[in-house]
Scaffold this active site. Sequence first.
Site, PDB file in Angstrom:
ATOM      1  N   CYS A 124       0.452   1.925  -5.456  1.00 41.69           N
ATOM      2  CA  CYS A 124      -0.104   3.021  -6.031  1.00 41.69           C
ATOM      3  C   CYS A 124       0.719   4.161  -6.142  1.00 41.69           C
ATOM      4  O   CYS A 124       1.748   4.489  -5.530  1.00 41.69           O
ATOM      5  CB  CYS A 124      -1.494   3.547  -5.207  1.00 41.69           C
ATOM      6  SG  CYS A 124      -2.777   2.406  -5.340  1.00 41.69           S
ATOM      7  N   HIS A 149       0.775  -1.205   0.020  1.00 42.29           N
ATOM      8  CA  HIS A 149       0.045  -0.124   0.082  1.00 42.29           C
ATOM      9  C   HIS A 149       0.830   1.201  -0.002  1.00 42.29           C
ATOM     10  O   HIS A 149       1.831   1.174   0.580  1.00 42.29           O
ATOM     11  CB  HIS A 149      -0.875   0.182   1.210  1.00 42.29           C
ATOM     12  CG  HIS A 149      -2.295  -0.975   1.096  1.00 42.29           C
ATOM     13  ND1 HIS A 149      -2.963  -0.544  -0.011  1.00 42.29           N
ATOM     14  CD2 HIS A 149      -2.817  -1.725   1.916  1.00 42.29           C
ATOM     15  CE1 HIS A 149      -4.133  -1.336   0.273  1.00 42.29           C
ATOM     16  NE2 HIS A 149      -3.985  -2.108   1.269  1.00 42.29           N
TER      17      HIS A 149
END
Length: 230
Positions: free
Chosen positions: A197, A135
Amino acid sequence: MKREKKKTGRLKKVLFSILIVVLTVAGLALIFNEQIKSFVVNHISTAALDKPIQKKHPKKGNFNYESVKPIDTKDVAKAAATNTEGSIGKIAIPEVGIHLPIFYGLAQNNLMRGAGTMKPNEQMGEIGNYALAGHHMEDNNILFGPLENIGVGAKIYVTDGKKVYTYKVTRKVTVNESQVQWIDDVPGKKLITLVTCSSGQEGVKTRIIVRGELADVQDANKSTLKVFEK
């Protein structure tokens, strides 16, 4: 009557004071929601890093990329209250301050504690592409957020507790989330690929890809494992 009115008035004041406190706490929680999440996630990932590496991989794992979602408050609360098994390895990138456990699969509980393997049969240091996802939160200093600052030539260390594998970063690109071919094996190559991301903003559709090639293999001992200490 006067006494009853006074009691009623006091009760109203007490209830009003309680209401003010509750609203204040709720407001502060909303304002500092991201900071609280980041603090808890950093704490549980550090605690997981200190746990011993499992000798065997779990029999089952989640490898559905589409199931990966941004971390919310409920996820954090659940993870903080869950006592998970140890990791299957560790990753360290001293250049950007990454020191994380590696877990089998992409379950949300895994990705809040460290990196998750993206394919069921991948192996460190072997011919193939050892792909890991992590993440990227609003706090760029935790989990895989620091990858936005990594450069070509940086060293990526991973260990399974038996060996320490050193990869050297050869490429860093930003791609659309649909370009999953980056985690595919390349014939004859010993690769590592890290995926996160491109920012900590929810709904972002691009991914940072960091590719490295195997440069060295050493036995895991007190000296070579120091690189994984946070």
